[in-house]
Motif scaffolding. Structure first.
Motif, PDB file in Angstrom:
ATOM      1  N   LYS A 179       0.834  -1.202   0.000  1.00 55.55           N
ATOM      2  CA  LYS A 179       0.000   0.000   0.000  1.00 55.55           C
ATOM      3  C   LYS A 179       0.870   1.254   0.000  1.00 55.55           C
ATOM      4  N   GLU A 180       2.045   1.172   0.636  1.00 59.19           N
ATOM      5  CA  GLU A 180       2.949   2.313   0.659  1.00 59.19           C
ATOM      6  C   GLU A 180       3.575   2.553  -0.722  1.00 59.19           C
ATOM      7  N   GLN A 181       3.975   1.467  -1.403  1.00 55.70           N
ATOM      8  CA  GLN A 181       4.538   1.602  -2.744  1.00 55.70           C
ATOM      9  C   GLN A 181       3.506   2.196  -3.701  1.00 55.70           C
ATOM     10  N   ALA A 182       2.285   1.674  -3.633  1.00 56.48           N
ATOM     11  CA  ALA A 182       1.237   2.160  -4.520  1.00 56.48           C
ATOM     12  C   ALA A 182       0.912   3.618  -4.237  1.00 56.48           C
ATOM     13  N   GLU A 183       0.790   3.956  -2.979  1.00 61.81           N
ATOM     14  CA  GLU A 183       0.464   5.333  -2.596  1.00 61.81           C
ATOM     15  C   GLU A 183       1.544   6.303  -3.064  1.00 61.81           C
ATOM     16  N   GLU A 184       2.793   5.899  -2.968  1.00 61.43           N
ATOM     17  CA  GLU A 184       3.890   6.769  -3.385  1.00 61.43           C
ATOM     18  C   GLU A 184       3.767   7.128  -4.867  1.00 61.43           C
ATOM     19  N   VAL A 185       3.456   6.125  -5.710  1.00 65.03           N
ATOM     20  CA  VAL A 185       3.335   6.395  -7.143  1.00 65.03           C
ATOM     21  C   VAL A 185       2.072   7.189  -7.430  1.00 65.03           C
ATOM     22  N   HIS A 186       0.986   6.876  -6.757  1.00 61.46           N
ATOM     23  CA  HIS A 186      -0.250   7.632  -6.939  1.00 61.46           C
ATOM     24  C   HIS A 186      -0.047   9.106  -6.599  1.00 61.46           C
ATOM     25  N   ALA A 187       0.653   9.369  -5.512  1.00 61.59           N
ATOM     26  CA  ALA A 187       0.925  10.754  -5.116  1.00 61.59           C
ATOM     27  C   ALA A 187       1.786  11.450  -6.159  1.00 61.59           C
ATOM     28  N   SER A 188       2.743  10.722  -6.737  1.00 65.46           N
ATOM     29  CA  SER A 188       3.591  11.290  -7.783  1.00 65.46           C
ATOM     30  C   SER A 188       2.778  11.618  -9.028  1.00 65.46           C
ATOM     31  N   ILE A 189       1.856  10.725  -9.385  1.00 64.86           N
ATOM     32  CA  ILE A 189       0.985  10.981 -10.540  1.00 64.86           C
ATOM     33  C   ILE A 189       0.138  12.227 -10.291  1.00 64.86           C
ATOM     34  N   ARG A 190      -0.385  12.348  -9.078  1.00 61.36           N
ATOM     35  CA  ARG A 190      -1.228  13.506  -8.784  1.00 61.36           C
ATOM     36  C   ARG A 190      -0.415  14.800  -8.846  1.00 61.36           C
ATOM     37  N   ALA A 191       0.848  14.729  -8.434  1.00 61.24           N
ATOM     38  CA  ALA A 191       1.709  15.902  -8.522  1.00 61.24           C
ATOM     39  C   ALA A 191       1.930  16.299  -9.983  1.00 61.24           C
ATOM     40  N   THR A 192       2.102  15.303 -10.839  1.00 68.28           N
ATOM     41  CA  THR A 192       2.257  15.586 -12.273  1.00 68.28           C
ATOM     42  C   THR A 192       0.979  16.186 -12.841  1.00 68.28           C
ATOM     43  N   LEU A 193      -0.177  15.634 -12.454  1.00 64.80           N
ATOM     44  CA  LEU A 193      -1.449  16.184 -12.912  1.00 64.80           C
ATOM     45  C   LEU A 193      -1.615  17.624 -12.436  1.00 64.80           C
ATOM     46  N   SER A 194      -1.119  17.921 -11.242  1.00 66.78           N
ATOM     47  CA  SER A 194      -1.186  19.282 -10.719  1.00 66.78           C
ATOM     48  C   SER A 194      -0.343  20.232 -11.563  1.00 66.78           C
ATOM     49  N   GLU A 195       0.812  19.768 -12.005  1.00 73.67           N
ATOM     50  CA  GLU A 195       1.652  20.585 -12.887  1.00 73.67           C
ATOM     51  C   GLU A 195       0.955  20.847 -14.221  1.00 73.67           C
ATOM     52  N   LEU A 196       0.246  19.845 -14.710  1.00 71.32           N
ATOM     53  CA  LEU A 196      -0.398  19.958 -16.019  1.00 71.32           C
ATOM     54  C   LEU A 196      -1.695  20.766 -15.971  1.00 71.32           C
ATOM     55  N   PRO A 215      -9.910  -9.507  -2.609  1.00 74.45           N
ATOM     56  CA  PRO A 215     -10.645  -9.136  -1.395  1.00 74.45           C
ATOM     57  C   PRO A 215      -9.756  -8.964  -0.174  1.00 74.45           C
ATOM     58  N   SER A 216      -8.671  -9.711  -0.093  1.00 70.97           N
ATOM     59  CA  SER A 216      -7.825  -9.667   1.096  1.00 70.97           C
ATOM     60  C   SER A 216      -6.965  -8.410   1.203  1.00 70.97           C
ATOM     61  N   ASN A 217      -6.755  -7.702   0.081  1.00 73.21           N
ATOM     62  CA  ASN A 217      -5.914  -6.500   0.166  1.00 73.21           C
ATOM     63  C   ASN A 217      -6.607  -5.224  -0.297  1.00 73.21           C
ATOM     64  N   ALA A 218      -7.842  -5.347  -0.780  1.00 73.05           N
ATOM     65  CA  ALA A 218      -8.527  -4.180  -1.341  1.00 73.05           C
ATOM     66  C   ALA A 218      -8.732  -3.073  -0.309  1.00 73.05           C
ATOM     67  N   SER A 219      -9.156  -3.429   0.887  1.00 73.90           N
ATOM     68  CA  SER A 219      -9.468  -2.410   1.890  1.00 73.90           C
ATOM     69  C   SER A 219      -8.265  -1.565   2.245  1.00 73.90           C
ATOM     70  N   GLU A 220      -7.099  -2.211   2.442  1.00 72.87           N
ATOM     71  CA  GLU A 220      -5.923  -1.439   2.838  1.00 72.87           C
ATOM     72  C   GLU A 220      -5.414  -0.578   1.695  1.00 72.87           C
ATOM     73  N   LEU A 221      -5.551  -1.063   0.459  1.00 67.62           N
ATOM     74  CA  LEU A 221      -5.145  -0.251  -0.692  1.00 67.62           C
ATOM     75  C   LEU A 221      -6.077   0.949  -0.858  1.00 67.62           C
ATOM     76  N   PHE A 222      -7.377   0.690  -0.799  1.00 68.98           N
ATOM     77  CA  PHE A 222      -8.354   1.750  -1.041  1.00 68.98           C
ATOM     78  C   PHE A 222      -8.393   2.779   0.083  1.00 68.98           C
ATOM     79  N   ALA A 223      -7.801   2.450   1.222  1.00 68.60           N
ATOM     80  CA  ALA A 223      -7.785   3.393   2.346  1.00 68.60           C
ATOM     81  C   ALA A 223      -6.697   4.447   2.210  1.00 68.60           C
ATOM     82  N   MET A 224      -5.782   4.265   1.265  1.00 70.29           N
ATOM     83  CA  MET A 224      -4.696   5.222   1.097  1.00 70.29           C
ATOM     84  C   MET A 224      -5.229   6.521   0.490  1.00 70.29           C
ATOM     85  N   PRO A 225      -4.658   7.660   0.858  1.00 69.83           N
ATOM     86  CA  PRO A 225      -5.223   8.966   0.482  1.00 69.83           C
ATOM     87  C   PRO A 225      -5.360   9.204  -1.011  1.00 69.83           C
ATOM     88  N   ASN A 226      -4.431   8.685  -1.817  1.00 70.33           N
ATOM     89  CA  ASN A 226      -4.448   8.978  -3.246  1.00 70.33           C
ATOM     90  C   ASN A 226      -4.900   7.807  -4.110  1.00 70.33           C
TER      91      ASN A 226
END
Length: 250
Positions: A179-196, A215-226
């Motif tokens: 979830k931390e790896q995914a969130e890090e990339v999602h946040a980076s994508i959002r930063a790029t979208l902000s630039e654009l 089902p076993s990992n969806a909740s923790e992934l979807f709980a991340m801010p981005n």
């Protein structure tokens, strides 16, 4: 607050009758469940029309897995945006890693498709993601954000756009980004979208995660801010698993 979105990408699976049965099972399974997300399914092309009928009274939306960048013509085997709309599609998935890997679609081809689909009034899920070699080389954010920038070149209106971050090494492998790896990339994508597009617009664009979501990992992934939901592959072929993932939305 962004409404999360979960879409099942069925890929090249299921006959027409099997697709209808799967769609009906998902629709029945969520009939009495209050969903906290938008929900959609993407069958193979031959089943689109029949699946559209099967889900017509449910909250499920219909997505296609690809489209061509021309309206019509001598493009044997291709499918246009108008054909998708006439079959009942409101969404189309573009730039999936399998299209890039097996069919040679580069960022420029994906960009042409994105612009054509948006101009036709479809909503677009633009897929981006890095290979295992690219991640191990430390260039994940460079690769992913280049795909975002070049995929959206010349696109001014992103109100009907969703980005799907799918690390190629996690698609169909059983491996999942933490979830931390995914969130890090999602946040980076959002930063790029902000630039654009500016920070206010970027905050409104939904970014899904895809890559062995279950089902076993969806909740923790979807709980991340981005992380705003998921683009689901194998688990979307099992009604009970897909429904469980839908109910994991925050």
């Amino acid at each position: 607050m962004r409404t999360q979105i979960v879409v099942g990408n069925w890929k090249m699976n299921n006959s027409i009758s099997e697709s209808i049965a799967l769609a009906e099972a998902v629709a029945a399974g969520i009939a009495d469940i209050p969903l906290n997300c938008e929900a959609g399914i993407a069958p193979a092309f031959p089943a689109l029309g029949q699946v559209a009928s099967a889900i017509s009274r449910s909250p499920l939306q219909l997505a296609a897995q690809n489209c061509h960048f021309e309206d019509n013509g001598a493009y044997t085997g291709e499918v246009s945006t108008s054909m998708l709309k006439s079959a009942g599609c409101s969404w189309v998935i573009l730039g999936h890693s399998e299209r890039r890997q097996y069919f040679g679609e580069d960022n420029q081809v994906v960009n042409r498709k994105v612009k054509k689909a948006l101009a036709a009034g479809l909503k677009v899920i633009l897929c981006v993601g890095e290979t295992l070699e690219e991640r191990e080389s430390g260039v994940t954010e460079t690769i992913v954000n280049t795909q975002v920038r070049e995929g959206l070149q010349g696109v001014d209106d992103v109100s009907r756009l969703v980005i799907a971050y799918e690390p190629v090494w996690a698609i169909g492998t059983g491996k999942t980004a933490s979830k931390e790896q995914a969130e890090e990339v999602h946040a980076s994508i959002r930063a790029t979208l902000s630039e654009l597009y500016g920070s206010q617009t970027a905050e409104g664009i939904r970014i899904q995660y895809g890559g062995s979501v279950k089902p076993s990992n969806a909740s923790e992934l979807f709980a991340m801010p981005n992380i705003d939901g998921g683009l689901i592959g194998g688990a979307s072929l099992k009604p009970e698993d897909f429904i469980a993932i839908l109910t994991a939305c925050k």
